[in-house]
Structures are given as C-alpha cells and as structure tokens.
Design a protein around this motif. Structure first.
Motif, PDB file in Angstrom:
ATOM      1  N   LEU A 356     -32.045 -27.200   7.569  1.00 19.05           N
ATOM      2  CA  LEU A 356     -32.080 -25.810   8.018  1.00 19.05           C
ATOM      3  C   LEU A 356     -32.425 -24.861   6.873  1.00 19.05           C
ATOM      4  O   LEU A 356     -33.169 -23.899   7.071  1.00 19.05           O
ATOM      5  CB  LEU A 356     -30.723 -25.433   8.615  1.00 19.05           C
ATOM      6  N   ALA A 357     -31.926 -25.143   5.690  1.00 19.81           N
ATOM      7  CA  ALA A 357     -32.224 -24.281   4.538  1.00 19.81           C
ATOM      8  C   ALA A 357     -33.698 -24.408   4.133  1.00 19.81           C
ATOM      9  O   ALA A 357     -34.312 -23.418   3.715  1.00 19.81           O
ATOM     10  CB  ALA A 357     -31.317 -24.640   3.373  1.00 19.81           C
ATOM     11  N   LEU A 358     -34.281 -25.595   4.266  1.00 11.47           N
ATOM     12  CA  LEU A 358     -35.679 -25.789   3.898  1.00 11.47           C
ATOM     13  C   LEU A 358     -36.627 -25.175   4.915  1.00 11.47           C
ATOM     14  O   LEU A 358     -37.677 -24.640   4.562  1.00 11.47           O
ATOM     15  CB  LEU A 358     -35.981 -27.285   3.743  1.00 11.47           C
ATOM     16  N   ASP A 359     -36.275 -25.253   6.184  1.00  9.04           N
ATOM     17  CA  ASP A 359     -37.141 -24.741   7.250  1.00  9.04           C
ATOM     18  C   ASP A 359     -36.293 -24.030   8.298  1.00  9.04           C
ATOM     19  O   ASP A 359     -35.912 -24.608   9.328  1.00  9.04           O
ATOM     20  CB  ASP A 359     -37.924 -25.898   7.881  1.00  9.04           C
ATOM     21  N   PRO A 360     -35.960 -22.769   8.028  1.00  4.25           N
ATOM     22  CA  PRO A 360     -35.103 -22.041   8.984  1.00  4.25           C
ATOM     23  C   PRO A 360     -35.729 -21.904  10.366  1.00  4.25           C
ATOM     24  O   PRO A 360     -35.011 -21.855  11.366  1.00  4.25           O
ATOM     25  CB  PRO A 360     -34.915 -20.674   8.307  1.00  4.25           C
ATOM     26  N   SER A 361     -37.066 -21.827  10.455  1.00  4.27           N
ATOM     27  CA  SER A 361     -37.704 -21.604  11.759  1.00  4.27           C
ATOM     28  C   SER A 361     -37.751 -22.875  12.599  1.00  4.27           C
ATOM     29  O   SER A 361     -37.662 -22.818  13.831  1.00  4.27           O
ATOM     30  CB  SER A 361     -39.134 -21.089  11.563  1.00  4.27           C
ATOM     31  N   ASP A 362     -37.915 -24.037  11.960  1.00  2.82           N
ATOM     32  CA  ASP A 362     -37.999 -25.324  12.647  1.00  2.82           C
ATOM     33  C   ASP A 362     -39.028 -25.293  13.782  1.00  2.82           C
ATOM     34  O   ASP A 362     -38.781 -25.771  14.888  1.00  2.82           O
ATOM     35  CB  ASP A 362     -36.620 -25.716  13.193  1.00  2.82           C
ATOM     36  N   SER A 363     -40.202 -24.708  13.492  1.00  7.74           N
ATOM     37  CA  SER A 363     -41.254 -24.613  14.506  1.00  7.74           C
ATOM     38  C   SER A 363     -42.477 -25.386  14.060  1.00  7.74           C
ATOM     39  O   SER A 363     -42.640 -25.731  12.883  1.00  7.74           O
ATOM     40  CB  SER A 363     -41.630 -23.154  14.751  1.00  7.74           C
ATOM     41  N   ILE A 364     -43.366 -25.633  15.021  1.00 10.32           N
ATOM     42  CA  ILE A 364     -44.593 -26.376  14.702  1.00 10.32           C
ATOM     43  C   ILE A 364     -45.465 -25.572  13.760  1.00 10.32           C
ATOM     44  O   ILE A 364     -46.166 -26.129  12.914  1.00 10.32           O
ATOM     45  CB  ILE A 364     -45.354 -26.711  16.004  1.00 10.32           C
ATOM     46  N   GLN A 365     -45.445 -24.255  13.878  1.00 11.60           N
ATOM     47  CA  GLN A 365     -46.282 -23.394  13.043  1.00 11.60           C
ATOM     48  C   GLN A 365     -45.690 -23.152  11.665  1.00 11.60           C
ATOM     49  O   GLN A 365     -46.284 -22.469  10.838  1.00 11.60           O
ATOM     50  CB  GLN A 365     -46.506 -22.042  13.725  1.00 11.60           C
TER      51      GLN A 365
END
Length: 729
Positions: A356-365
């Motif tokens: 979560l800290a590395l990729d807060p959005s967790d989206s394909i984009q």
C-alpha cells in the motif's frame, strides 16, 4: 665513424709499396730518359706530392662527413670524435578541453601547434622528435624519435581536443620513459630537450609541486632541458553547463519530468545572461533565460512530458561562446510503461502495508506495479526484469539466493531490506555482509540481532539524508513520534562506505544506505570505479507481525507500518533504489557501458553508433540467461545509440557521455605553486634569435661542408691528374 679518416694515409702507403715492387736495370736508352727526368725532377715531385695530398684529403673529409660532426656557437666542436651532435626534442601538447578556448578564430591548441611547428622547422639536420599529447592519459603519438620533419608535422596536425582534464603526473612519467628509451636506443641523440605547450589551467597545474611530480621532474631534468610555453590568456569569458540532473526519480509516460540544470560564467559583466534550451530527441521543448553571477553556480529547473516509453536523448544547450565544448550537456533517460517492484516475505499477507505504501492507488494506470511473492520462490524469479526488490522480514538467505541478489544489484537494481523478528543474523552476515573471493559485500554491515525491550525514538539529526526530504520543516510529520519498542541492531564496519540516513535515540542506525561497488580484478582489497545499484536497510519491520516473544503475551516491536511516517519513507526508499539506473545510462569519459539485448536471443551482434556517427560492432555474450554486451570506447561526448543487426531492428538511445566540467574553470594556476623549471620565461623562444631556442644553441652541421669539400676535391684531383699527365706527354 671518424676512425675511417685513417684511410687518408692509404695513398701514401700505396706509393711507398709501389716503390719497392720494381728492380732497377740500366740500359742504353735510360741514360737519355734519366737526364730528361733529372732536368724536371723538382717539378714532377711537386706535382706528385700535390696529387697525393689531394687524394688523402678526399678520404679524410669523406670520413668527417660520415661522422656527422657538428659544433655550436661559442662552444667549439661538440662531440668531436664520435656521434652525439643531434638533439632529441620531446614535444608535449596539452589538449585538454580548456585548450579549445579561442579568440579571433584561433584556439589555444592552434597556438600550441603553431609554436610546435616552429620548433620542428628550425631544428637541425639529424634531430629527432617524439610527440606526446597531454590529456586524460599521456598518449604517445610518436613514441620513438622521428627524423623526418614532415612526419612530425603531419602527426601534429592530427591532434584534437580531449574533452577531459589533463593528467600532469601521467604526462611527466611518460616524458621520463620516452627520454630514457631514446637515450638507450638512439645514442647519437646525445642532447635532449622537453618542450611543454600548455595554457597553465589551475585544474591541471595546481598539483605541479606535489612530491610525486617534483620527483618525476627531477629525473627529467637529469636527462634533458625543460622548456614550457604559455598559450593561455589572463582574462577569459566563458559560460558553461556544469551539470544536469533528473529530479523525477523515475519516468513514466504522460507524467511530468523535472530536470535541474546548473550553469556558471566567469565574466558576468561581459556575458550577463544566456538562453538555455532543452531538446528531447533533437526537438526543442523548452528554453529559459538564465542571469549569471561571476563565478557562481546558477540553477534552473526545466520540465517536459514524455508521451512514449523507451530511452530518450535529452540535451541542454547554450549558445556557442569562446569555449563551445562545455555548452552542451546530455542525459539519456529511460521512460518505462510501469515501474516493476517485487516484494518478498516468508509470510506474504504481511506485505499489505508495504504494498500500500509503494502503490497507494493500486490501479492499472498506476506508474508503479507491485508484485508480492513468497521468499521461497526467489530462485525461480527473473529478478533482472524488476527495477527494485524488497525483502520484508525474510528469515534466511541461502548462498545461491545471495548470488542472485548480488547479480541483480550489480546490474543496477535496487535492493531494500526490512528487518524483523524472523531475521537470522548469522545467515545475513554470511550471505550479504561477507563477499566471496573477488566480490564485494552487498552491504558492509554486521547484523547483530534484536535489541532488548525499551522505548526508543527516531533521530533524524540534521535531516541531511535525501530519504528525509519529506520531513524537513515538517515537525508534525510523525517521524519524531514513531513508536518503537524493539528494533534490529546493525553495526557499520569502521571503513564502511555505507551511510546512516536515520538513527535511533540510542545512537544505533535505523536506516542505512549503500552503493554496491565491485572489487578491482587486480587487487582484492581495492574498490573499482564500477558502481551497481543502491542497497537500503531498514532496521524495523514493514509489518506489525514482528513481536517480542520474551513477553507474555508477545508484544509488537513497533506500529511503524501504520504510522504517518511509513509511506513517505517507503516512497523515498523507492526513489533511491531506482536512482542508480539513471547513473547506469549517464557515464563519464572512459567508462565501460554494459547493455542488454532484449527480445530476439539470436541477435548477438550489436552496432554502436557514436556521437560522430561512426559505428562499432560488438558481439554479445550469454550470461544469466541474457545476452550482454559491453562498450569501452567512450572517448566522445554526446549520445551513444545502438542497433541490433537482426532484421527490422531500430536504433535506440543507450547512454550519454559528458565532458569533465572541471576544465570549464579557466582560472590560471598561481605561478608560485609551479616549480621554477616548469614556469614559462626566458627558456622559451629567443626574441633576438629568429625563433631559435635560447637554451640550446643552434648547431652547425659540419658534414654538409665536408661533403661539398669532398666533391670539390674529386674534381680537383681529376683535373690535376689530367693536367700533369698531359704535361708529361
């Protein structure tokens, strides 16, 4: 050779020998002949003696011509009785890029060449020349004495600017070696002189009086006369781009890319401002006016957006001035569709905070793609396809796994370790802190183990580390209030190259960073200049699952993964982990670049296109299930491209090479810091001597006159022989 002059007595010996070959016999007609000869005896003896002297003189002067005797004004005959009259001149041309500074259409290098031509053209017959170029290395252009002035002038004209700093110590060492070689292999070159033509730039000459250089100079002065010629100017006006940095840690399409450009000018009163342009793949995308301040660095930020992934060439440019070499700065950037991050742990669900800290959005984009796996799968993963790897509370690292991690970091990948209650210090020390023979440790730390229970706090000290950038001036950012009751203690080695970015209140490191370095193949204890990726160690876990089992019930080490300070630190760790990839594509002169062939595994031939459009073909080598190629001909500044020789392959930007901007400082060295024998002065051209060297008098070559005299005596001998013979008839 002069001993052949003894042949001059040959006609006398022949005359005496011939007198003994005949037996005297009286007969009637001889009485009348003897009477006639007695009447003309004196005349005949004079004629014969004159012919004998002429013939002896022919042999004597021919021997003198072969001996190549010369004399100097005011010194008598030098080297009489043997060879040694000729002079060995070592021409040393400074061709560092400050020598490209020019006024009125003539660069300093042009002036140096013109002076060198005068030295060559005014040399005596039989003099020899060697030619050295003083740049990043001491390059022997003519390593053995050349005796044809045209050959020397031709090589002199081909010397070009080296975009680096001249190495004075290497040049002095090469001069000494050249003098000793010539003295050994060319004994007729008894006299020697060294002519150094330079601009006396402070960068090159400030260490002239060092102990090493003084010793080398002393050895040179035992072998030759040293003269230096100053082609510099006391006042200059030069603007330069001395640095360009990518501020955005990683680039993805359609995201703003920020760059910082650093510029300077040594004479702002003459050049108060310049326009700096930014070009991407040869297309102008931005420009700004930069005001200068004398001898101060001015920074300016420039932005652009890359619409397509791949490698791109970025160029920052100033208008040309009197030194054009430093008006360009090149950067090779890699724009990735997504940054690929691999997170490994013994307990995969514990990676949720880190992901979560590395990729807060967790989206394909999202520009970052995070993949989580079990640490047991490390041997089956192609790490080279990832940009950074995170190990979270992994208990053990086997030797084979350590080798894979080492290869990944050596290729420029970033490695981040979070230490928790599962970590076995002995395994980490064996696998990471101790390198095998001829290898460096991944990080030069000793892993000690968990600390006793207590109340600890984080100490940023002066917030000097780039990792703490988000917390500077943000006292309420949560860093100082992060709850910590246990942490994993590590101890940096005394001579460690690692740096502590954050401390605990106890003084122990909380975050340690290090740049991986390979060992020199010549010396196991030496560190080579080849750099790999960044290694970062957090002495705290990335989950709340690490507990102190000495308590009943067990209690968590920290709530750091849930605290506001955790996401910024993880984001900054990612930026630092991938920063080494920028360095990999932006090299210095003389560096080796290593590339990877992607796609077609059969395309093992690569064509490297140099900045001047010349090409070089390289064969790739299979290693670690990939094809790697290396190129070491980085002697030009600019963008280097590559092209696979397989069908349908396109050119792509590989890396950039820039000049050493220390040479942009045209300040002259203080002459009191230069040994007296290396200072310019009356050891240069003699103004009253028509360009001749004042320190070495002009030699008069006697062999020329001896040959002319031999020719004259030959004609005289023929004439006298004919005349005396006709008179006798």
């Amino acid at each position: 050779m002069l001993l052949w002059g003894l042949a001059a007595v040959a006609p006398i010996l022949i005359h005496l020998w011939n007198r003994r070959r005949y037996r005297e016999t009286d007969w009637a007609a001889m009485k009348f002949l003897l009477a006639a000869m007695k009447k003309n005896r004196r005349r005949i003896q004079v004629e014969q003696l004159l012919l004998l002297l002429v013939r002896c003189a022919i042999l004597l002067f021919f021997a003198i011509a072969l001996a190549d005797i010369s004399c100097t004004g005011g010194s008598g005959i030098s080297g009489f009785g043997g060879p040694g009259s000729a002079t060995h001149t070592v021409l040393v041309i400074d061709h560092s890029y400050s020598m490209a500074y020019g006024e009125q259409g003539q660069t300093r290098l042009d002036q140096a060449k013109e002076l060198a031509r005068r030295i060559v053209n005014e040399a005596g017959e039989g003099d020899g020349f060697t030619l050295l170029a003083m740049g990043r290395t001491a390059k022997g252009i003519i390593s053995e004495p050349a005796f044809d002035p045209n050959d020397v002038l031709r090589e002199l004209d081909q010397i070009e600017i080296d975009p680096g700093v001249a190495a004075l110590d290497l040049s002095l060492s090469e001069i000494e070696g050249t003098l000793r070689m010539a003295a050994r292999d060319f004994p007729r070159l008894r006299r020697a002189q060294v002519c150094i033509l330079t601009d006396y730039g402070d960068v090159t000459w400030k260490e002239a009086a060092s102990q090493t250089n003084e010793q080398l100079l002393g050895k040179i002065e035992e072998l030759a006369v040293v003269k230096t010629f100053d082609v510099g100017q006391p006042q200059t006006t030069n603007s330069a781009i001395i640095g360009a940095t990518q501020l955005t840690p990683y680039l993805t399409p359609d995201q703003s890319a920020r760059f910082r450009v650093e510029l300077s000018c040594d004479n702002a009163s003459e050049l108060p401002s310049q326009v700096v342009q930014m070009l991407v793949d040869g297309r102008l995308v931005s420009q700004k006016v930069v005001p200068f301040v004398d001898n101060q660095v001015v920074s300016v930020e420039m932005n652009t957006v890359f619409s397509l992934p791949g490698t791109h060439a970025v160029e920052f440019r100033l208008d040309d001035d009197l030194l054009a070499t430093d008006n360009r700065r090149y950067i090779a950037v890699e724009v990735k569709p997504q940054l690929r991050i691999l997170c490994l742990a013994d307990d995969v669900p514990s990676l949720k905070f880190l992901k979560l800290a590395l990729d807060p959005s967790d989206s394909i984009q999202s520009p970052v793609k995070v993949e989580t796996m079990s640490a047991s799968a490390l041997m089956d993963i192609d790490l080279l396809s990832y940009d950074a790897v995170y190990l979270s509370n992994v208990s053990q690292i086997a030797p084979d796994e350590a080798a894979i991690l080492r290869t990944f970091v050596e290729r420029g990948g970033g490695l981040v370790l979070f230490l928790g209650d599962r970590v076995q210090a002995a395994s980490y020390n064996a696998a990471l802190a101790k390198g095998k023979e001829a290898t460096a440790p991944l990080i030069d730390l000793k892993f000690d183990g968990p600390t006793p229970r207590g109340e600890y706090f984080l100490d940023p000290r002066q917030y000097e580390s780039p990792l703490l950038e988000p917390f500077r001036g943000q006292q309420a950012g949560g860093l100082l209030t992060t709850p910590v009751w246990n942490y994993f203690k590590v101890t940096p080695a005394e001579d460690s190259t690692s740096q502590t970015a954050l401390w605990f209140g106890s003084g122990d490191p909380a975050i340690v960073t290090s740049r991986y370095q390979t060992l020199s193949p010549e010396k196991e204890d030496a560190v080579a200049t080849r750099l790999g990726g960044n290694v970062i160690v957090f002495c705290l876990p990335a989950s709340t699952d690490s507990v102190d089992r000495s308590l009943d019930p067990p209690a968590a080490w920290t709530v750091f993964p849930t605290w506001p300070s955790f996401p910024p630190l993880v984001q900054e760790s990612l930026s630092l982990a991938v920063a080494s990839q920028f360095d990999r594509r932006n090299r210095e002169l003389g560096d080796v670049f290593e590339g990877v062939i992607e796609g077609d595994p059969g395309a093992n031939l690569i064509e490297v296109i140099l900045p001047d459009a010349q090409t070089s073909r390289i064969e790739a080598v299979a290693r670690d299930d990939r094809l790697f190629w290396a190129f070491d001909g980085t002697d030009q500044i600019g963008i280097y491209r590559s092209k696979s020789l397989s069908d349908g392959a396109n050119e792509q930007v590989e890396f950039a090479v820039n000049a050493d901007t220390r040479e942009s400082d045209l300040s002259r060295v203080a002459m009191e810091n230069v040994p007296s024998s290396l200072q310019p002065g009356d050891r240069g051209f003699d103004p009253a001597g028509g360009g001749q060297m004042a320190a070495v008098p002009a030699a008069v070559e006697l062999f020329r006159y001896a040959l002319v005299l031999v020719m004259g005596l030959l004609f005289l001998e023929s004439f006298l022989a004919f005349r005396f013979g006709a008179a006798a008839r």
